[in-house]
Design a protein around this motif. Structure first.
Motif, PDB file in Angstrom:
ATOM      1  N   TYR A 185       0.730  -0.963   0.119  1.00 24.23           N
ATOM      2  CA  TYR A 185       0.242   0.178   0.102  1.00 24.23           C
ATOM      3  C   TYR A 185       0.973   1.361   0.028  1.00 24.23           C
ATOM      4  O   TYR A 185       0.718   2.156   0.075  1.00 24.23           O
ATOM      5  CB  TYR A 185      -0.639  -0.040   1.431  1.00 24.23           C
ATOM      6  CG  TYR A 185      -1.855  -0.983   1.444  1.00 24.23           C
ATOM      7  CD1 TYR A 185      -2.241  -1.318   0.412  1.00 24.23           C
ATOM      8  CD2 TYR A 185      -1.919  -1.930   2.427  1.00 24.23           C
ATOM      9  CE1 TYR A 185      -3.447  -2.831  -0.294  1.00 24.23           C
ATOM     10  CE2 TYR A 185      -3.067  -2.763   2.413  1.00 24.23           C
ATOM     11  CZ  TYR A 185      -3.475  -3.611   1.366  1.00 24.23           C
ATOM     12  OH  TYR A 185      -4.426  -4.314   1.381  1.00 24.23           O
ATOM     13  N   THR A 206       2.668   2.546   2.099  1.00 27.76           N
ATOM     14  CA  THR A 206       2.279   3.411   4.003  1.00 27.76           C
ATOM     15  C   THR A 206       4.100   3.887   4.172  1.00 27.76           C
ATOM     16  O   THR A 206       4.595   2.615   3.620  1.00 27.76           O
ATOM     17  CB  THR A 206       1.678   2.360   4.778  1.00 27.76           C
ATOM     18  OG1 THR A 206       0.814   2.456   3.820  1.00 27.76           O
ATOM     19  CG2 THR A 206       1.552   3.116   6.113  1.00 27.76           C
ATOM     20  N   ASP A 227      -2.757  -0.550   6.327  1.00 28.58           N
ATOM     21  CA  ASP A 227      -3.870   0.391   5.817  1.00 28.58           C
ATOM     22  C   ASP A 227      -3.943   1.353   4.280  1.00 28.58           C
ATOM     23  O   ASP A 227      -3.323   1.326   3.946  1.00 28.58           O
ATOM     24  CB  ASP A 227      -4.705   1.165   6.930  1.00 28.58           C
ATOM     25  CG  ASP A 227      -6.017   1.026   6.248  1.00 28.58           C
ATOM     26  OD1 ASP A 227      -6.701   0.249   6.294  1.00 28.58           O
ATOM     27  OD2 ASP A 227      -6.627   2.512   6.216  1.00 28.58           O
ATOM     28  N   ASP A 228      -4.279  -0.114   3.737  1.00 34.97           N
ATOM     29  CA  ASP A 228      -4.574   0.534   2.427  1.00 34.97           C
ATOM     30  C   ASP A 228      -5.607   1.983   2.379  1.00 34.97           C
ATOM     31  O   ASP A 228      -6.450   2.407   2.539  1.00 34.97           O
ATOM     32  CB  ASP A 228      -5.162  -0.492   1.322  1.00 34.97           C
ATOM     33  CG  ASP A 228      -5.420   0.243  -0.241  1.00 34.97           C
ATOM     34  OD1 ASP A 228      -4.864   1.679  -0.434  1.00 34.97           O
ATOM     35  OD2 ASP A 228      -6.034  -0.686  -1.058  1.00 34.97           O
ATOM     36  N   PRO A 229      -5.013   3.274   1.830  1.00 31.78           N
ATOM     37  CA  PRO A 229      -5.423   3.916   1.851  1.00 31.78           C
ATOM     38  C   PRO A 229      -6.922   4.491   0.949  1.00 31.78           C
ATOM     39  O   PRO A 229      -7.198   5.579   0.863  1.00 31.78           O
ATOM     40  CB  PRO A 229      -4.240   5.211   1.881  1.00 31.78           C
ATOM     41  CG  PRO A 229      -3.633   4.776   1.202  1.00 31.78           C
ATOM     42  CD  PRO A 229      -3.269   3.218   1.439  1.00 31.78           C
ATOM     43  N   VAL A 230      -6.019   3.813  -0.191  1.00 33.78           N
ATOM     44  CA  VAL A 230      -7.066   4.341  -1.034  1.00 33.78           C
ATOM     45  C   VAL A 230      -8.590   3.322  -1.219  1.00 33.78           C
ATOM     46  O   VAL A 230      -9.824   3.939  -1.596  1.00 33.78           O
ATOM     47  CB  VAL A 230      -6.426   3.268  -2.428  1.00 33.78           C
ATOM     48  CG1 VAL A 230      -7.942   3.111  -3.767  1.00 33.78           C
ATOM     49  CG2 VAL A 230      -5.573   3.946  -2.845  1.00 33.78           C
ATOM     50  N   THR A 231      -9.330   2.623  -0.166  1.00 30.28           N
ATOM     51  CA  THR A 231     -10.427   1.783   0.038  1.00 30.28           C
ATOM     52  C   THR A 231     -10.816   2.287   1.315  1.00 30.28           C
ATOM     53  O   THR A 231     -10.252   2.700   2.065  1.00 30.28           O
ATOM     54  CB  THR A 231      -9.571   0.227   0.401  1.00 30.28           C
ATOM     55  OG1 THR A 231      -9.171   0.257   1.706  1.00 30.28           O
ATOM     56  CG2 THR A 231      -8.758  -0.118  -0.190  1.00 30.28           C
ATOM     57  N   ARG A 233     -11.307  -0.602   6.207  1.00 32.58           N
ATOM     58  CA  ARG A 233      -9.504  -0.690   7.376  1.00 32.58           C
ATOM     59  C   ARG A 233      -8.910  -1.554   7.369  1.00 32.58           C
ATOM     60  O   ARG A 233      -9.814  -2.575   7.922  1.00 32.58           O
ATOM     61  CB  ARG A 233     -10.141   0.182   8.845  1.00 32.58           C
ATOM     62  CG  ARG A 233      -8.932   0.040   9.530  1.00 32.58           C
ATOM     63  CD  ARG A 233      -9.015   0.599  10.872  1.00 32.58           C
ATOM     64  NE  ARG A 233      -7.768   0.614  11.300  1.00 32.58           N
ATOM     65  CZ  ARG A 233      -7.779  -0.096  13.141  1.00 32.58           C
ATOM     66  NH1 ARG A 233      -8.560  -0.311  13.514  1.00 32.58           N
ATOM     67  NH2 ARG A 233      -6.756   0.218  13.307  1.00 32.58           N
TER      68      ARG A 233
END
Length: 239
Positions: free
Chosen positions: A56, A58, A108-112, A115
């Motif tokens: 992701y 991060t 965490d994937d910030p696009v989706t 959480r």
């Protein structure tokens, strides 16, 4: 010592021992996170290869086994290493490092909107958590911490003596299936003890069957190649 909760901090793991070697955590000149590893357990600033970043993107600096089962018959997990802060404490006065055993973690994937991020397990935190009511008043120090998906807890009676930049420390941490946590910090030769704590966590927030571990750093204020975190002779195992 808590009978039935934690093995003595000097005890050798019985099974599943893995020598991970040496780690370096920091940032490059462009501010990109770098987690580098070599399997050779030497006290030298030499690095073999860069660990792939999380999918992701991060910027968190993390190394470990994200999710794994405990071996049959295990009563707890052990993690030991030599630790050296090369300017990290001075340049990142509000940051800290989480050391998590018997756990599970994911970025965490910030696009989706979902959480995916998680940090579960028990272990210690190294650095500054003095802003918390249950955090050590002095910093940088180490302290026992429990982590679960919706929260965490620090234990004020488990604070170490203050730690320093550019000094090697030997650390050993144990987390038991009975919610016990123990840790010990000494000089590399064991001559000076900076912490020696064993305690029981009464909270039932964590799945005690988890078997992953993590070394991760958060809340840095400087993303530049002017500091590094070194972890040498990193070894995990079960008792």
């Amino acid at each position: 010592m808590l009978l039935g909760a934690v093995a003595p901090a000097a005890a050798k793991p019985r099974s599943g021992e893995t020598a991970w070697g040496r780690l370096a955590l920091g940032y490059d000149a462009a501010g990109r996170p770098e987690v580098e590893r070599t399997p050779l357990p030497w006290l030298l600033p030499t690095i073999g290869w860069t660990v792939p970043g999380n999918p992701y993107g991060t910027a968190a600096l993390a190394f470990g086994v994200a999710d794994a089962p405990q071996p049959p018959g295990a009563h707890g997990q052990a993690l030991s290493f030599l630790f050296y802060s090369d300017g990290y404490f001075a340049q990142n006065p509000a940051a800290h490092i989480a050391i998590v055993l018997k756990g599970r973690w994911a970025h965490d994937d910030p696009v989706t909107p979902v959480r995916e991020g998680e940090l579960s397990g028990r272990g210690i935190v190294i650095g500054n958590v003095s802003a918390r009511a249950d955090g050590c008043r002095l910093a940088p120090t180490a302290q026992v911490e429990s982590f679960w998906r919706s929260g965490n807890a620090l234990f004020p009676d488990t604070c170490s003596q203050p730690l320093q930049d550019r000094r090697w420390y030997r650390m050993r941490i144990l987390a038991s299936n009975a919610r016990g946590v123990a840790y010990r910090i000494t000089d590399p030769d064991g001559s000076t003890v900076y912490a020696d704590h064993a305690m029981q966590d009464s909270g039932a927030h964590i799945d005690e069957t988890l078997g992953g571990f993590a070394i991760l750093q958060v809340f840095e204020s400087v993303r530049a190649p002017t500091w590094r975190l070194w972890f040498d002779e990193v070894t995990t195992g079960w008792y």
